[in-house]
Design a protein around this motif. Structure first.
Motif, mmCIF file in Angstrom:
data_model
loop_
_atom_site.group_PDB
_atom_site.id
_atom_site.type_symbol
_atom_site.label_atom_id
_atom_site.label_comp_id
_atom_site.label_asym_id
_atom_site.label_seq_id
_atom_site.Cartn_x
_atom_site.Cartn_y
_atom_site.Cartn_z
ATOM 1 N N SER A 102 -11.280 24.683 6.674
ATOM 2 C CA SER A 102 -10.457 24.059 7.714
ATOM 3 C C SER A 102 -10.798 24.546 9.104
ATOM 4 O O SER A 102 -10.015 24.372 10.024
ATOM 5 N N THR A 120 -12.160 23.775 11.855
ATOM 6 C CA THR A 120 -12.596 22.906 12.947
ATOM 7 C C THR A 120 -11.443 22.813 13.917
ATOM 8 O O THR A 120 -10.290 23.020 13.548
ATOM 9 N N ARG A 121 -11.767 22.475 15.136
ATOM 10 C CA ARG A 121 -10.717 22.429 16.142
ATOM 11 C C ARG A 121 -9.770 21.273 15.853
ATOM 12 O O ARG A 121 -8.553 21.399 15.959
ATOM 13 N N THR A 122 -10.310 20.131 15.489
ATOM 14 C CA THR A 122 -9.479 18.957 15.237
ATOM 15 C C THR A 122 -9.729 18.462 13.819
ATOM 16 O O THR A 122 -10.782 18.708 13.235
ATOM 17 N N ALA A 123 -8.762 17.758 13.306
ATOM 18 C CA ALA A 123 -8.916 17.173 11.984
ATOM 19 C C ALA A 123 -9.310 15.710 12.065
ATOM 20 O O ALA A 123 -9.450 15.036 11.047
ATOM 21 N N ASP A 124 -9.457 15.207 13.287
ATOM 22 C CA ASP A 124 -9.767 13.795 13.479
ATOM 23 C C ASP A 124 -11.189 13.509 12.988
ATOM 24 O O ASP A 124 -12.145 14.165 13.415
ATOM 25 N N ARG A 130 -13.126 11.261 13.742
ATOM 26 C CA ARG A 130 -14.059 10.735 14.727
ATOM 27 C C ARG A 130 -14.673 11.851 15.557
ATOM 28 O O ARG A 130 -15.824 11.793 15.952
ATOM 29 N N ARG A 178 -14.501 15.269 14.768
ATOM 30 C CA ARG A 178 -14.616 16.543 14.078
ATOM 31 C C ARG A 178 -16.064 17.028 14.058
ATOM 32 O O ARG A 178 -16.983 16.266 13.749
ATOM 33 N N SER A 188 -6.561 11.625 12.098
ATOM 34 C CA SER A 188 -6.537 13.041 11.705
ATOM 35 C C SER A 188 -5.665 13.293 10.481
ATOM 36 O O SER A 188 -5.640 14.395 9.956
ATOM 37 N N ASN A 189 -4.935 12.277 10.035
ATOM 38 C CA ASN A 189 -4.131 12.449 8.832
ATOM 39 C C ASN A 189 -4.965 12.132 7.594
ATOM 40 O O ASN A 189 -4.846 11.079 6.990
ATOM 41 N N ASP A 198 -9.743 18.466 4.483
ATOM 42 C CA ASP A 198 -9.682 19.905 4.242
ATOM 43 C C ASP A 198 -8.240 20.300 4.007
ATOM 44 O O ASP A 198 -7.334 19.484 4.148
ATOM 45 N N ALA A 239 -6.011 22.338 5.541
ATOM 46 C CA ALA A 239 -5.037 22.305 6.637
ATOM 47 C C ALA A 239 -4.654 20.863 6.963
ATOM 48 O O ALA A 239 -3.473 20.550 7.161
ATOM 49 N N ALA A 240 -5.646 19.985 7.015
ATOM 50 C CA ALA A 240 -5.359 18.588 7.317
ATOM 51 C C ALA A 240 -4.484 17.980 6.218
ATOM 52 O O ALA A 240 -3.558 17.208 6.499
ATOM 53 N N ILE A 283 -0.828 18.899 6.720
ATOM 54 C CA ILE A 283 -0.171 18.131 7.783
ATOM 55 C C ILE A 283 0.089 16.699 7.314
ATOM 56 O O ILE A 283 1.152 16.126 7.567
ATOM 57 N N TYR A 331 -2.374 16.537 18.365
ATOM 58 C CA TYR A 331 -2.974 16.974 17.102
ATOM 59 C C TYR A 331 -4.440 16.589 17.027
ATOM 60 O O TYR A 331 -5.264 17.314 16.452
ATOM 61 N N ILE A 332 -4.779 15.462 17.608
ATOM 62 C CA ILE A 332 -6.186 15.060 17.645
ATOM 63 C C ILE A 332 -6.998 16.106 18.392
ATOM 64 O O ILE A 332 -8.112 16.454 18.008
ATOM 65 N N GLN A 333 -6.394 16.638 19.446
ATOM 66 C CA GLN A 333 -7.118 17.607 20.244
ATOM 67 C C GLN A 333 -7.267 18.940 19.529
ATOM 68 O O GLN A 333 -8.327 19.549 19.549
ATOM 69 N N ASN A 334 -6.180 19.411 18.932
ATOM 70 C CA ASN A 334 -6.226 20.727 18.286
ATOM 71 C C ASN A 334 -5.204 20.750 17.161
ATOM 72 O O ASN A 334 -4.060 20.342 17.344
ATOM 73 N N ARG A 335 -5.630 21.286 16.023
ATOM 74 C CA ARG A 335 -4.728 21.328 14.872
ATOM 75 C C ARG A 335 -3.456 22.105 15.155
ATOM 76 O O ARG A 335 -2.382 21.783 14.652
ATOM 77 N N ILE A 348 6.153 20.582 13.904
ATOM 78 C CA ILE A 348 6.704 20.856 12.576
ATOM 79 C C ILE A 348 7.836 21.867 12.674
ATOM 80 O O ILE A 348 8.888 21.702 12.048
#
Lengths: 689, 689
Positions: free
Chosen positions: A37, A39-43, A45, A47, A607-608, A612, A614-615, A618, B215-219, B226
């Motif tokens: 997990s 990575t900075r973002t889960a998006d 596009r 990531r 990002s949903n 991984d 963490a994603a 969420i 969230y797209i920017q940072n997890r 939450i």
């Protein structure tokens, strides 16, 4: 004696902490393992390629953890004894899980970490589960309420089917009308679709939308949907709550009673042992007693807190050497329950009457209220003054422009506003249309100085009134003091860097977090000063103490939540990893706007995903909250296949229906227990028998 | 004596029914009065000009109602007595409300129905409120729990403010990043906007959306949202539930105890009166008794149900003329509590052993199960067979195509399917892409015949086994019988019109509801046969009986709901009537698609307005359900002004927060009361003292 030593060693703090840490470690591995997990973002596009641990790293840690569990199991098995071992299902399951994990682990190593499926990841939450007796009890409670829950579930199913059939009848018989056709096509096209529409309506997540096409055609159709929601959501769903709560009533009381009973039993056993040591001479059982000196000798070896030991010793001394009877012996241990009342050091004595009256004044609790009031003023100066443009005539006052739909008129009007109007643009509420360069921080700068000066004076006066020792003995004062000093340091350095505030004063920003921003950040910590009002207002104090008490009882529920989340996240990763693929062409914006309204793509839910751990967590949270979960259902149906519905509906049932009701039941139980004066009496009656 | 007669007359069934009907009438006037709700649709785009009542019509009815209330008030005042009258706040308020209503009514008449505001409409729910003692008690309960609710409200406010400030800090400090800028612009632009975003998050109605840009920017940003939801929605909101439930505990028990106590008091008073009539001769108070003949004479004049009267008479006769003591007298009235056990007439006696065994067979309850099984088969044949294309190889099987986003691939694939594939197209699940002309009803026609024949045979066998009298004494049988006969008649007429089913058989449709459709409609009533399983499964029986018991206790809550809805609907009409205007140009479709996603216009929410009473009720319901209420907030802000937020938030607080928690509390109370065996004992102990 050996097993006694082992028992003590095993239940020592250190040992239990090591075990707890091992459980935490093996659970936390899921974040690191492939797919990691980091990575900075889960998006999908944006990531980047995540860091992957080298093969063998996580496996080594896992191996060590499994070793610890193996030791744990063997010690536990030895302590329980062979006869009990075979009846203890939890221990047997522990053994099976460990064996499977070890086998899977060796397979994993021999395949050089290229294995497609890791069964042991699914089994890991079991280690958490078996280590907590509260969680096992909670599980038992859930199992007991399953029959009634199933019956409500059956009622819900009948309700759902019944309304589905009626709905299909109502919305398909006419069939010529265009509007009805729209409803039919959208929500009642065929049986599975209609069932799902109504299931979603049960969670109210498609509430007005599902009725709109029919309602536009005829008002009366709304009754159908309202009746459905009333019966389903209001009656049947709340009935589930009632059933779960019914099972949990007395749960807390019983566990308290049990622990008290055990302690009394232990004390009685200790009494018998000590009495047999001392009183061979004493004949009748009524006069058998414990020699206080024996007791004190034993007491020195125990690990009680010092303050309790002192209290007990004092009480034992009061018996002046005559043997203690069983009742007296029991009463000794009540001392342990008594809370420690913290004594504040005495106030310093001043000679001068003026100083004495000043001391009285500043140590009075009204002075605290004044401080809170000033802090409120500070907060208001931060928040509200920025919201109200002061000089600009006709400027929009507290315009609650809503976020979800851009409002062309307002934005246009805003942009056309002359920037010269004297507005107190505070960072919290500064108008977003103004550039950072345009704000005028003069008034705020002055106000900040004044408030910080007041806090400093308050600090000094309190130290004068209570003495330094007395001041520091209150936690709230310590917090205030630290805050004031930090603020002072920041303010002084701000002044040193930017100079004194003047009209048009406007500190520049250096770096991402300027000193000025820091000051204001700390300033907002002033909010915490208000938390100390809470214990002063009586109902609020009860409510707050309930919440605090709840948190202590919450570990079992938190644990179950962790287990459930873990299992579903791992399953989700195995099912849906890499399923959500980013749109192919690079023009993201145009692609986004071409997607139909309310779809996964249009709402930017990229990002949903389950790519991984963490994603996945969420994503599961977002489905658990239920709002808009139809979007997830739809997206995963399209990307993965129709059977993904089963996974999401199952998750909804487990998390949103069962767990949230469980939580509500616990909360009710805790709250009523605390508020009901009778419960404490019952507790004592129950244990003295 | 005169007041006694008045008392009896006033509390007679007729009188109370007239009063109830008057209350209903005056409340129902809101649908008729200007703006009347007599349009087919509430959609502002398609709505026709509604019928308006001529001036004086509703006013006349209202005047009559007010007259009835005036009489009611004077009778009540007379019965209560002058001394109590001045202390009875409810009666005083009743008087004031009546006076205001009459004055407003005369003003209305003198202005020829052109008055801008009708105050009396707002006051009308009071008539409902003051007539029910349960509702008054419920209101008292709510009033008692207000302090604690206020403290939780304060905690919620602190929570909200605190997170708003943190949120604004987190999302405005960076300020250079494009994504953060998006979050700031969308949800945290200024203080009111951020507050509202988080208030909506508290109701979870904007759940994934509000966190998406950050969230797209940072997890890590997800943690903020939450945590907020966990504390706010899960802890604090459920704490509200606990507080309200705590206030309601014992509410039901107390009211039951009170009513039992009153009855015992009444019985005791009756005993004293009757004893003083009979026993002037008897000396000691222990031996004073009631002459049974006196009692029987009085009993004949009362209005008890005949069956209870008989039971009491029988018991009195057993004393054989000796005077009854107080205890015995009390016990007589226990008979009234005993439920009436309905006795089924005896089964017919058959001579032949074959007939006897057949009778045993068909009156056995397993035969009922068989019937349910067959009905299940029938249902399945209606539902499932249509969903599975039988012959079409590669046809989509149970495709749960989702309603909210059109899926081009599926639809295309469907349309291209050869229509010649033999599919069991049943109306419930027939593929919407097939024209009505293409469906083949042959198999279904045969199946229908078979099932109806079975039902007929079952009917006849049961009549044979139980006798006609015995058959009709079961309600479920009556329902089954009527259903079977209706089905039979419909089937025969269908056959007469269309002929026997054959391959490719396809009844044509005449008119909107063809005979064939009718048959299938009645067929689906078969679902009801399953309801009779419920009393057979034990936990389901308890749950079902709880629901039934709940409905009886629900009137007070329903009444309060009606009051709250009424008041808010009237206020809403006065505030927002005519505010929602349809889009100007005639090209509706293009306008619709040009609106931003998720807006009122794009979602076609035009019918959710406050233009008449019925529409206002539905709008309020949709806001109460909370899902998507941000759309309403946004739309009314744009069409009406920023202060409309206050109205909607207030409605959310009253309906969704307070009323739904109240309902849950009642449900819990009812359920636990019914399930707890101790409660009944306590009840008896409480009343016998």
């Amino acid at each position: 004696a050996g097993s006694m030593w082992l028992y003590r060693w095993y239940y020592s703090k250190l040992c239990q902490r090591v075990l707890g840490f091992t459980i935490f470690l093996i659970l936390a591995l899921a974040f690191v393992e492939f797919p990691s997990s980091f990575t900075r973002t889960a998006d999908v596009r944006y990531r980047s390629q995540p860091w992957q641990p080298p093969c063998g790293l996580t496996e080594t840690i896992e191996g060590l953890c499994l070793l610890v569990f193996l030791v744990d199991l063997s010690v536990k098995g030895y302590l329980v004894g062979r006869a009990q071992l075979q009846q203890n299902l939890w221990l047997l399951a522990y053994f099976v899980v460990l064996v499977v994990s070890v086998v899977d682990w060796t397979v994993s190593l021999s395949l050089a970490c290229e294995e497609p499926l890791r069964v042991r990841r699914l089994l890991r939450p079991f280690f958490l589960l078996q280590n907590s007796s509260m969680m096992k009890k909670t599980l038992k409670c859930i199992r007991w309420s399953l029959p009634e829950m199933a019956s409500v579930g059956l009622l819900l199913t009948i309700h759902l089917c019944f309304f589905t059939i009626i709905g299909m009848l109502v919305f398909t018989i006419g069939e010529k009308d265009e509007a009805q056709d729209k409803e039919r096509l959208a929500y009642f096209q065929n049986l599975p679709r209609a069932l799902l529409s109504l299931l979603l309506l049960l969670t109210t997540s498609n509430n007005p939308d599902v009725m709109i096409p029919a309602y536009i055609q005829n008002r009366a159709y709304a009754l159908f949907f309202i009746t459905f929601t009333l019966i389903g959501s209001l009656f049947l769903m709340n009935l589930l709550t009632a059933i779960i709560y019914n099972q949990f009533r007395g749960y807390l009381m019983k566990s308290l009673q049990t622990s008290l009973f055990r302690r009394r039993l232990g004390a009685r056993a200790a009494f018998e042992v000590l009495a047999s040591m001392a009183g061979l001479a004493g004949a009748t059982p009524e006069t058998v007693g414990v020699n206080p000196e024996d007791f004190l000798r034993v007491l020195q070896k125990t690990q009680l807190p010092k303050i309790h030991k002192q209290a007990i010793t004092q009480k034992v001394r009061s018996y002046e050497g005559r043997p203690m009877l069983a009742d007296e012996f029991q009463k000794l241990f009540d001392e342990v329950d008594k809370g420690v009342i913290k004594e504040h050091p005495p106030k310093p004595q001043y000679q001068s009457p003026f100083l004495q009256s000043a001391q009285f004044l500043f140590s009075h609790y009204y002075f605290n209220y004044l401080g809170s009031l000033i802090a409120l003023g500070n907060l208001l100066s931060i928040c509200v003054s920025g919201g109200l443009p002061c000089g600009g005539v006709g400027g929009p006052v507290l315009q609650p422009a809503f976020p979800w739909t851009p409002h062309p008129h307002t934005v246009a009007g805003h942009n056309g506003k002359p920037p010269s109007s004297v507005t107190l643009q505070v960072f919290l509420v500064r108008d977003s249309d103004l550039m950072p360069g345009q704000r005028d921080d003069f008034v705020l700068g002055i106000l900040d100085c004044v408030f910080i000066l007041y806090y400093l004076v308050e600090l000094l006066l309190k130290v004068f009134a209570l003495g330094l020792q007395g001041y520091l003995s209150y936690r709230s004062n310590v917090f205030d003091g630290v805050l004031t000093i930090v603020l002072l340091v920041l303010e002084i350095s701000t002044l040193a860097v930017y100079g004194l505030p003047q009209s048009g004063w406007m500190p520049k920003q250096y770096g991402p977090l300027s000193l000025w921003d820091m000051t204001r950040l700390v300033n907002t910590l002033i909010v915490f000063r208000f938390l100390r009002i809470i214990p002063n207002v009586k109902p609020m104090a009860v409510v707050a103490s309930t919440i605090l008490g709840l948190i202590q009882n919450l570990r079992a529920f938190g644990g179950i939540l962790v287990v459930v989340y873990y299992v579903f996240a791992i399953i989700g990763i195995n099912l849906f990893q890499g399923v959500i693929v980013p749109p192919g062409n690079s023009s993201l914006v145009s692609n986004n706007s071409s997607a139909p309204c309310g779809s996964f793509e249009q709402l930017d839910y990229w990002s949903n995903n389950f790519d991984d751990f963490a994603a996945a967590l969420i994503t599961l949270w977002n489905v658990m909250v239920v709002n808009n979960w139809q979007v997830f259902l739809d997206a995963y149906r399209r990307y993965s296949g129709p059977w993904s519905v089963v996974y999401f509906v199952l998750w909804w049932l487990v998390s949103s229906v069962i767990w949230i009701n469980l939580f509500l039941a616990l909360l009710l139980e805790n709250f009523l227990h605390r508020w009901d004066p009778r419960s404490h009496k019952q507790l004592l009656v129950g244990t003295q028998q």
